[in-house]
Design an enzyme around this catalytic site. Structure first.
Site, mmCIF file in Angstrom:
data_model
loop_
_atom_site.group_PDB
_atom_site.id
_atom_site.type_symbol
_atom_site.label_atom_id
_atom_site.label_comp_id
_atom_site.label_asym_id
_atom_site.label_seq_id
_atom_site.Cartn_x
_atom_site.Cartn_y
_atom_site.Cartn_z
ATOM 1 C CG ASN A 127 61.962 11.396 -12.829
ATOM 2 O OD1 ASN A 127 61.565 12.256 -13.624
ATOM 3 N ND2 ASN A 127 61.159 10.485 -12.325
ATOM 4 C CG ASP A 150 65.620 4.739 -8.775
ATOM 5 O OD1 ASP A 150 65.604 5.759 -8.083
ATOM 6 O OD2 ASP A 150 65.380 4.729 -10.000
ATOM 7 N NE ARG A 175 57.663 6.727 -14.987
ATOM 8 C CZ ARG A 175 57.832 7.904 -15.587
ATOM 9 N NH1 ARG A 175 56.830 8.486 -16.226
ATOM 10 N NH2 ARG A 175 59.000 8.492 -15.561
ATOM 11 C CB SER A 191 64.906 6.618 -13.225
ATOM 12 O OG SER A 191 64.336 7.861 -12.852
ATOM 13 N N GLY A 238 63.013 -2.067 -11.935
ATOM 14 C CA GLY A 238 64.105 -1.974 -12.909
ATOM 15 C C GLY A 238 63.662 -1.727 -14.336
ATOM 16 C CG ASP A 288 69.558 0.103 -10.730
ATOM 17 O OD1 ASP A 288 68.976 0.739 -11.630
ATOM 18 O OD2 ASP A 288 69.010 -0.220 -9.652
ATOM 19 C CG ASP A 347 67.815 -2.505 -6.626
ATOM 20 O OD1 ASP A 347 68.070 -2.086 -7.785
ATOM 21 O OD2 ASP A 347 66.811 -2.134 -5.977
HETATM 22 MG MG LIG Z 1 67.067 -0.581 -8.906
#
Ligand SMILES: [Mg+2]
Length: 248
Positions: A144, A21, A67, A142, A64, A19, A200
């Site tokens: 991005n 972020d 959006r 994401s 996770g 992952d 995470d």
């Molecule tokens: Mg994450």
């Protein structure tokens, strides 16, 4: 238990699925702050008197996920249903897509202003993984993802990327469904049993478990180690460097 090597992983693992972020980059805090501002603004004007968006809300309902799924799932937890709207709705529209637009605007502004911070322990681990001859993927909801990887400076350590843009193009369901992680393993030519997931988010660990991956590493940045383990993490660390030191 299979033997664990110098990477802290079972010997059967050939591929690492990270992952982004919160695992490789410190951007989970940027996302949390952007979601909080977005939802608190919305709640103040549409549901006055409601409790503010919290870290617990972020962990449980948003982190996770794609959006728009995060918007829908958090609002549903407060008994609120909004019309979907259209992708790219203006940031002031009271629709699922409008709220998603507002959140994305805040994230992009923050990243443009302050850049992307990496976790040094994660970059060291990425280098060790490549030196050991394993293949790597970034698997992130994401949209991005590409920009964040480039800005973070470790693009040369990543073999393939499955991000929100790829998922939308290929019709992959977001975490907690395992689809995006399975796609990452497939792109690297292995089945899930030979791949390890690093996550995470509770939704991401659940995706790793649902996909029957060979090993799932939970990365605890916010003090929710027990919940990560409950979702199915085989091991929980606070930093990937713990795996190199054999402390996990
Ligand atoms: Mg994450």
């Amino acid at each position: 238990m299979p033997v664990r090597g110098p990477l802290g992983l079972p010997a059967s693992v050939r591929v690492c699925l990270f992952d982004l972020d919160g695992v490789l980059t410190r951007t989970a805090t940027v996302h949390m702050a952007a979601w909080k501002r977005t939802f608190d603004e919305f709640l103040r004007s549409h549901e006055p008197g409601t409790a503010e968006f919290s870290q617990l809300d972020y962990n449980r309902f948003v982190d996770g996920k794609p959006r728009a799924d995060g918007v829908r799932d958090f609002l549903a937890s407060r008994g609120i249903t909004l019309s979907e709207g259209a992708s790219g709705d203006p940031a002031d529209a009271a629709t699922v897509q409008g709220i998603a637009s507002r959140k994305n605007e805040l994230v992009l502004a923050e990243l443009a202003e302050h850049g992307v911070e990496v976790y040094p322990g994660s970059v060291a681990y990425l280098k060790a993984v490549k030196e050991a001859g394993l293949a790597t993927a970034v698997v992130t909801a994401s949209a991005n993802g590409e920009q964040v990887i480039t800005a973070a400076g470790f693009a040369d350590l990543i073999d393939v990327r499955v991000d929100g843009v790829v998922a939308a193009r290929d019709g992959l369901r977001g975490k907690p469904a395992p689809d995006t992680f399975l796609a990452g393993a497939r792109l690297l030519g292995v089945g899930p049993a030979e791949a390890v997931v690093f996550e995470d988010a509770l939704s991401g660990v659940a995706a790793g478990r649902a996909g029957n991956f060979g090993f799932v590493v939970g990365v605890d940045r916010v003090g929710h180690a027990e919940e990560l383990a409950a979702q199915g993490a085989d091991v929980v660390v606070q930093d990937l460097s713990e795996l190199l030191e054999g402390r996990a």
